[in-house]
Design a protein around this motif. Structure first.
Motif, PDB file in Angstrom:
ATOM      1  N   LEU A   1       1.828   4.111  -1.605  1.00 48.00           N
ATOM      2  CA  LEU A   1       3.022   3.389  -2.049  1.00 48.00           C
ATOM      3  C   LEU A   1       2.980   1.922  -1.641  1.00 48.00           C
ATOM      4  O   LEU A   1       3.425   1.058  -2.399  1.00 48.00           O
ATOM      5  CB  LEU A   1       4.294   4.049  -1.516  1.00 48.00           C
ATOM      6  CG  LEU A   1       4.729   5.318  -2.240  1.00 48.00           C
ATOM      7  CD1 LEU A   1       5.991   5.891  -1.597  1.00 48.00           C
ATOM      8  CD2 LEU A   1       4.971   5.070  -3.722  1.00 48.00           C
ATOM      9  N   VAL A   2       2.466   1.628  -0.468  1.00 47.78           N
ATOM     10  CA  VAL A   2       2.362   0.234  -0.016  1.00 47.78           C
ATOM     11  C   VAL A   2       1.451  -0.554  -0.955  1.00 47.78           C
ATOM     12  O   VAL A   2       1.788  -1.661  -1.391  1.00 47.78           O
ATOM     13  CB  VAL A   2       1.872   0.154   1.449  1.00 47.78           C
ATOM     14  CG1 VAL A   2       1.439  -1.258   1.815  1.00 47.78           C
ATOM     15  CG2 VAL A   2       2.958   0.636   2.398  1.00 47.78           C
ATOM     16  N   VAL A   3       0.292   0.027  -1.292  1.00 49.90           N
ATOM     17  CA  VAL A   3      -0.643  -0.657  -2.195  1.00 49.90           C
ATOM     18  C   VAL A   3      -0.021  -0.805  -3.581  1.00 49.90           C
ATOM     19  O   VAL A   3      -0.061  -1.882  -4.181  1.00 49.90           O
ATOM     20  CB  VAL A   3      -1.999   0.084  -2.256  1.00 49.90           C
ATOM     21  CG1 VAL A   3      -2.873  -0.469  -3.374  1.00 49.90           C
ATOM     22  CG2 VAL A   3      -2.715  -0.019  -0.920  1.00 49.90           C
ATOM     23  N   ALA A   4       0.565   0.266  -4.097  1.00 48.85           N
ATOM     24  CA  ALA A   4       1.195   0.199  -5.421  1.00 48.85           C
ATOM     25  C   ALA A   4       2.288  -0.865  -5.433  1.00 48.85           C
ATOM     26  O   ALA A   4       2.382  -1.654  -6.374  1.00 48.85           O
ATOM     27  CB  ALA A   4       1.768   1.564  -5.800  1.00 48.85           C
ATOM     28  N   ASN A   5       3.097  -0.908  -4.396  1.00 49.00           N
ATOM     29  CA  ASN A   5       4.180  -1.887  -4.325  1.00 49.00           C
ATOM     30  C   ASN A   5       3.630  -3.312  -4.248  1.00 49.00           C
ATOM     31  O   ASN A   5       4.125  -4.215  -4.918  1.00 49.00           O
ATOM     32  CB  ASN A   5       5.085  -1.581  -3.128  1.00 49.00           C
ATOM     33  CG  ASN A   5       6.409  -2.285  -3.213  1.00 49.00           C
ATOM     34  OD1 ASN A   5       7.001  -2.378  -4.282  1.00 49.00           O
ATOM     35  ND2 ASN A   5       6.879  -2.786  -2.088  1.00 49.00           N
ATOM     36  N   SER A   6       2.578  -3.506  -3.451  1.00 50.17           N
ATOM     37  CA  SER A   6       2.009  -4.854  -3.301  1.00 50.17           C
ATOM     38  C   SER A   6       1.408  -5.360  -4.612  1.00 50.17           C
ATOM     39  O   SER A   6       1.353  -6.570  -4.844  1.00 50.17           O
ATOM     40  CB  SER A   6       0.957  -4.872  -2.197  1.00 50.17           C
ATOM     41  OG  SER A   6      -0.225  -4.208  -2.602  1.00 50.17           O
ATOM     42  N   GLN A   7       0.978  -4.446  -5.472  1.00 46.16           N
ATOM     43  CA  GLN A   7       0.401  -4.820  -6.768  1.00 46.16           C
ATOM     44  C   GLN A   7       1.397  -4.633  -7.915  1.00 46.16           C
ATOM     45  O   GLN A   7       1.023  -4.742  -9.079  1.00 46.16           O
ATOM     46  CB  GLN A   7      -0.862  -3.993  -7.030  1.00 46.16           C
ATOM     47  CG  GLN A   7      -1.973  -4.277  -6.057  1.00 46.16           C
ATOM     48  CD  GLN A   7      -3.255  -3.534  -6.388  1.00 46.16           C
ATOM     49  OE1 GLN A   7      -3.419  -2.962  -7.467  1.00 46.16           O
ATOM     50  NE2 GLN A   7      -4.193  -3.558  -5.466  1.00 46.16           N
ATOM     51  N   HIS A   8       2.638  -4.321  -7.566  1.00 44.11           N
ATOM     52  CA  HIS A   8       3.704  -4.110  -8.556  1.00 44.11           C
ATOM     53  C   HIS A   8       3.303  -3.041  -9.569  1.00 44.11           C
ATOM     54  O   HIS A   8       3.451  -3.213 -10.774  1.00 44.11           O
ATOM     55  CB  HIS A   8       4.080  -5.414  -9.255  1.00 44.11           C
ATOM     56  CG  HIS A   8       4.370  -6.516  -8.296  1.00 44.11           C
ATOM     57  ND1 HIS A   8       5.501  -6.532  -7.515  1.00 44.11           N
ATOM     58  CD2 HIS A   8       3.664  -7.615  -7.953  1.00 44.11           C
ATOM     59  CE1 HIS A   8       5.482  -7.605  -6.746  1.00 44.11           C
ATOM     60  NE2 HIS A   8       4.372  -8.275  -6.987  1.00 44.11           N
TER      61      HIS A   8
END
Length: 111
Positions: A45-52
């Motif tokens: 989720l952190v990676v997905a959020n950081s890449q929108h």
């Protein structure tokens, strides 16, 4: 409506879904491409959020993270073996066609 949602697929999602989305021009990344094999759900989720990126998963642990108010760019959830690969692709395309990234922020869509 602009088609700006970008997708990330959880670790156990078949590559056939990524292939189907890419054939329709949708920006999608797999767990393998992002180097996240074996990562925790929180890390996904952190990676997905950081890449929108909106994450597609069949893991209900992501629903618990959402309920715990874990910040995310969006989650699309489908219960395992509930839909065919074609039905999942169609559902993700509908989300891509009708929703904007800001509408998916901290939101869950169910297929």
């Amino acid at each position: 409506m602009p088609r700006t949602i970008r997708c990330q697929l959880d670790e156990n999602v078949t590559i056939a879904i990524a292939d189907g989305l890419r054939r329709r021009g949708i920006d999608v990344k797999t767990t393998q491409e992002l180097g996240l094999m074996g990562a925790t759900d929180e890390e996904h989720l952190v990676v997905a959020n950081s890449q929108h990126r909106v994450i597609f998963t069949q893991d209900d642990d992501f629903l618990r993270l959402h309920d715990a108010k874990f910040n995310h760019a969006g989650i699309v959830y489908c219960q395992q073996q509930r839909r065919s690969i074609g039905e999942i692709i169609k559902g993700l395309i509908l989300i891509w066609e009708w929703l904007e990234p800001e509408e998916m922020e901290n939101h869950v869509e169910f297929l």
